[in-house]
Structure formats: C-alpha cells, structure tokens
Design a protein around this motif. Structure first.
Motif, PDB file in Angstrom:
ATOM      1  N   ARG A 122       0.878  -1.178   0.000  1.00 15.56           N
ATOM      2  CA  ARG A 122       0.000   0.000   0.000  1.00 15.56           C
ATOM      3  C   ARG A 122       0.905   1.215   0.000  1.00 15.56           C
ATOM      4  O   ARG A 122       1.759   1.364   0.873  1.00 15.56           O
ATOM      5  N   SER A 135      -7.697   2.790 -10.568  1.00 19.04           N
ATOM      6  CA  SER A 135      -7.679   1.335 -10.429  1.00 19.04           C
ATOM      7  C   SER A 135      -7.519   0.687 -11.797  1.00 19.04           C
ATOM      8  O   SER A 135      -8.193   1.050 -12.769  1.00 19.04           O
ATOM      9  N   ASP A 152      -7.653   4.215  -2.818  1.00 22.30           N
ATOM     10  CA  ASP A 152      -8.444   4.741  -1.694  1.00 22.30           C
ATOM     11  C   ASP A 152      -7.873   6.104  -1.323  1.00 22.30           C
ATOM     12  O   ASP A 152      -6.900   6.204  -0.589  1.00 22.30           O
TER      13      ASP A 152
END
Length: 228
Positions: A122, A135, A152
């Motif tokens: 991440r 994405s 996110d």
C-alpha cells in the motif's frame, strides 16, 4: 523514453556535491553499456539521467537542483541499489507503458503484506497526484511499470509478482521507504485538454473566427472514454 521494464539492478558507487548540485557514479553491473554513448539517457529508479562519463563499469550523471527537489536522491547513500533501464530503441517492444523518466513526486510505502507468492504494497502518493491514479491503470514506481490494484484517496495498492520482485529493488521495500512516482502521461495530457475544453454544447472560436468543436466530457463519453 522508457518502458518501465527494469534491465538491471545497479549500485551507487560515489556521490559528489558541487555548489548545491550532485554528481553520481552508478555501477551498472549486468547492464550492457556497449551501445551507450555520452549524452544517452539511463533511467535510475525512474529518473532520466544523462551519462556524462563512461569509465567502463558504470556511468557518471549530474543531478540539478530541480531533480533533487522532486526526488529522493538527496538522501541516497553509497552502496544503495537502484533500478536501471536504458532508453527504449524505436524498434523495441513497449513491454510496460510509456514512461518519460520525469518523476512527478515521492510516495511512501505504508504497508507490506504477503499474498501467496506475491507481495502487496500500500503506497501513499502526494495528494496532488492522487487524481491521476486509477484502479487498473498504470503507474511507475522507482522506474518499474506497475498496475494499480485499488485506490483509496491518495493510497493505492500494488501486487508485485515474484519475477518483478527478483528483477528489481521492489521486492525489498519495507514500510516507511520513499519511492519515486511517475503517473501515466496520458492522464496528464487528458487533464490539460479538458482545462481548455469549452462548456458542454458550446463551440470554440478560432483566431480566424471559425467555429470548431472542442473536447468535452460528452464527447469522451460518446467514444467510451468516460461515463456521464
């Protein structure tokens, strides 16, 4: 121009400072330099550097204040390993995606976890870059062309397969590590075009007084590039 497919892992052999600028000597190890000439470009952790001297087992490169301000090179240490890729030949394959070697910002590894034989990271990007990351889109991390698994906010996830982990420094990342990020250049050009697009339903007037249609969100939707 580069592809984001790493050709070799090099090592920082020397760092010299000159009135605020930096000069690096990078040992290229397995990277074949037989076709590299003075003035050629070599992506080093995703940063396009110009070879100013070729002693035989590597190359010297000058880093300007501009480069130092937009990269993590000011924190490099002798012995640190780096990803290397020579500039793409016109006859070569575009194995990754279009990479310019112009780093957009520095991100940070926030989390590392194992997923079967892969590694999942991440990564937190600077907020100003978040809008360019999508994405299943492409991003360059330390010169490696990668696919974004999920997004996110300013965080995004990457899945590193064993081959990539073994052929680049990517497999050694730990939380807290800073990384160079280059977003998809097509996203930047699309944003620039939309900044000058007329309002929906309007036409753009040229210098000669003629009317011509501009790029609008409606047109992008019509051709399948966006959703209304």
């Amino acid at each position: 121009m580069f592809t984001g497919i790493i050709e070799a892992i090099g090592q920082i052999a020397a760092i010299e400072m000159y009135q605020g600028d930096m000069r690096l000597y990078i040992q290229t190890r397995e990277l074949d330099l037989s076709d590299v000439k003075l003035g050629d470009s070599i992506a080093t952790n995703g940063v396009c550097l110009t070879a100013v001297a070729l002693p035989g087992d590597g190359f010297w490169a000058d880093l300007s204040r501009e480069t130092l301000a937009h990269s993590r090179f000011d924190s490099l240490a002798v012995g640190e390993k780096v990803n290397l890729e020579k500039a793409m030949m016109p006859s070569g394959r575009l194995g990754g995606h279009i990479v310019t070697g112009h780093v957009d910002g520095v991100g940070q590894i926030m989390e590392r976890r194992e997923d079967a034989r892969s590694i999942v990271y991440r990564v937190r990007a600077p907020k100003a870059l978040a809008r360019y990351i999508a994405s299943k889109g492409s991003i360059t991390v330390d010169g490696v062309s990668l696919t974004v698994n999920a997004v996110d906010g300013a965080d995004f996830e990457l899945n590193i397969v064993p081959h990539t982990a073994g052929e680049a420094i990517t497999g050694a990342y730990q939380p807290g590590r800073s990384v160079h990020l280059e977003v998809d250049v097509l996203a930047r050009y699309m944003e620039r075009l939309l900044q000058f697009a007329p309002a929906q339903g309007a036409a753009e007037q040229t210098d000669t007084g003629a009317q011509q249609d501009g790029l609008t969100l409606a047109k992008l939707a019509e051709y399948g590039y966006s959703r209304r």
